[in-house]
Structure formats: structure tokens, C-alpha cells
Motif scaffolding. Structure first.
Motif, PDB file in Angstrom:
ATOM      1  N   LEU A  97      21.085  14.176  -1.275  1.00  0.00           N
ATOM      2  CA  LEU A  97      19.947  14.010  -0.373  1.00  0.00           C
ATOM      3  C   LEU A  97      19.388  12.615  -0.588  1.00  0.00           C
ATOM      4  CD1 LEU A  97      17.744  14.975   1.598  1.00  0.00           C
ATOM      5  CD2 LEU A  97      16.477  15.808  -0.381  1.00  0.00           C
ATOM      6  N   MET A 101      16.665  10.317   4.151  1.00  0.00           N
ATOM      7  CA  MET A 101      16.958  11.604   4.803  1.00  0.00           C
ATOM      8  C   MET A 101      18.067  11.557   5.842  1.00  0.00           C
ATOM      9  SD  MET A 101      13.123  13.214   5.037  1.00  0.00           S
ATOM     10  CE  MET A 101      12.319  11.760   5.657  1.00  0.00           C
ATOM     11  N   GLN A 153      10.487  16.954   7.818  1.00  0.00           N
ATOM     12  CA  GLN A 153      11.815  16.360   7.875  1.00  0.00           C
ATOM     13  C   GLN A 153      12.484  16.399   6.500  1.00  0.00           C
ATOM     14  OE1 GLN A 153      12.034  12.500   9.804  1.00  0.00           O
ATOM     15  NE2 GLN A 153      10.382  13.047  11.204  1.00  0.00           N
ATOM     16  N   GLN A 154      11.703  16.159   5.470  1.00  0.00           N
ATOM     17  CA  GLN A 154      12.245  16.180   4.119  1.00  0.00           C
ATOM     18  C   GLN A 154      12.795  17.565   3.779  1.00  0.00           C
ATOM     19  OE1 GLN A 154       9.461  14.986   0.927  1.00  0.00           O
ATOM     20  NE2 GLN A 154      11.023  13.510   0.336  1.00  0.00           N
ATOM     21  N   ALA A 157      16.075  18.156   5.594  1.00  0.00           N
ATOM     22  CA  ALA A 157      17.155  17.433   4.928  1.00  0.00           C
ATOM     23  C   ALA A 157      17.600  18.142   3.654  1.00  0.00           C
ATOM     24  CB  ALA A 157      16.709  16.002   4.623  1.00  0.00           C
TER      25      ALA A 157
END
Length: 220
Positions: A97, A101, A153-154, A157
Motif C-alpha cells: 500500500l 494510494m 480513499q485510504q 486502498a
């Protein structure tokens, strides 16, 4: 399968000539004779900005080679690996990761995750939805990634990174945009998935650390 990753006197080339100066001189990773990460296990690499934590993840993942020293997987120098070997490792042994992202903003949450899961075939749709529910994203499956908050969003991801088998999971500042509640949810999911595969976690942090219950802390 990878059981251990060893760094031998590794140093980003941008730091050449600074071996005796801080922060390199006090690093517990750079220029050490041998730093070994073993599975299973959890490691947090704590560092100030600009000291190379993202570079470290890229070096281990084979995305960058601008470093001195050696990186070995189970005693074998990665410098000898072919492109085909790296592709195999990234599908079956190394999950990553990155800090940025790399989501596709025009795709939905599920479409972003499916981009990877179609390559690996590792997760069922129901399991992906379950993981998203755990991270409070169950209602956002059909939303475009570009309209989500950075913290959301994190988390997307993170789910995408878990859509493959792995021996080592590299996560670069995985909770930098998360509050304490979501930090705990992410840590719980990552820890349970790593435990299920007997894998190791290598996480970097500037300050907001992944709240793992048992880990080895190294200062970069």
C-alpha cells in the motif's frame, strides 16, 4: 514464499556522503550490517519526513533500485531477480500500500478494488463487501473514488492491498489520515488478515502509528 527479508548496509543513493551525519548515523535501518524482517511478525518503521520511509518500501517491493547495499529474500539477492520473478512475488508474496494510494478517481470503490482482485482472484465479492463494511464503507461501493475524503480513499486502498495472498504486507503511512476509531478498525483488519496467512507486516509512520498490539519498532 518468503520467510525473511534482510537488508545489508542499505542506503538510498541520495544519502551518499551523509553516512556519519544525522539522521543516517542514528538510523536503525540504514547502513546496518543486517536488518532482518521475519514472518510472522509486525514491524513499525518510525521516521521523520524526508528520511526515506517510502523509499524503503519501494526498495523492498522492487519498484526502485537507487540504493547501495543489498536486499535479500531468504538469502537470495533481489538484484538477480528477473521481471517475471518480481511479477510472481508481487502477485503471491508481496502486498504493498503506497502512501499516495494510486486509486483511479473516475472508478467506483468496487471497480478500484476489482482492478486488482481480477488479477489475483483471491477475494470473493462478499468478502470484499465485508471488509468494506468493517471499515465503514459499505454504503460507498458505487461512489467514485474521486469524491471520497482522503481518509475514505485510504481505507479503500487498504482493502485493495489485501486482495491477494502475501507473506509480507508493506504499508506506507497507512493511517496518516484516520482518526483513532478508524485506525483501530484498519489495524484489526490488517492484523487478522496477516495472521490468517502467517504473514509479516512492515508499516511506516511519521507520527500516527498503526495501532498493532505487538510489534517491533525501528527508527529510520
Amino acid at each position: 514464499m518468503i520467510d525473511e527479508i534482510t537488508l545489508r548496509r542499505v542506503l538510498p543513493r541520495v544519502f551518499r556522503g551523509l553516512e556519519n551525519e544525522e539522521p543516517v548515523s542514528r538510523s536503525e535501518v540504514w547502513m546496518r550490517d543486517a536488518v532482518t524482517f521475519r514472518r510472522p511478525g509486525s514491524y513499525i518503521i518510525e521516521a521523520e519526513s524526508g528520511t526515506g520511509k517510502s523509499s524503503l518500501c519501494s526498495f523492498i517491493y522492487g519498484a526502485r533500485t537507487d540504493y547501495d547495499g543489498e536486499i535479500l529474500f531468504d538469502g537470495k539477492p533481489v538484484s538477480s531477480f528477473s521481471i517475471g520473478k518480481w511479477c510472481e512475488l508481487r502477485c503471491r508474496a508481496l502486498a504493498y500500500l503506497p502512501q499516495e494510494m494510486r486509486l483511479f478517481p473516475e472508478l467506483t470503490v468496487m471497480e478500484n478494488i476489482d482492478v486488482k482482485n481480477r488479477l489475483t482472484g483471491f477475494r470473493t465479492p462478499s468478502r470484499i463487501r465485508e471488509m468494506l463494511e468493517m471499515l465503514e464503507l459499505g454504503a460507498r461501493l458505487d461512489d467514485r473514488a474521486g469524491i471520497l475524503s482522503i481518509g475514505q480513499q485510504q481505507r479503500v486502498a487498504i482493502v485493495r492491498a489485501l486482495c491477494q495472498p502475501f507473506d509480507f504486507l508493506l504499508v506506507d503511512e497507512p493511517v496518516s489520515h484516520l482518526d483513532a476509531r478508524n485506525n483501530q478498525a484498519v489495524a484489526s483488519l490488517i492484523a487478522s488478515e496477516a495472521a490468517a496467512q502467517g504473514a509479516a507486516i512492515i508499516a511506516t509512520s511519521v507520527g500516527n502509528k498503526l495501532t498493532l498490539s505487538d510489534y517491533q519498532l525501528l527508527n529510520l
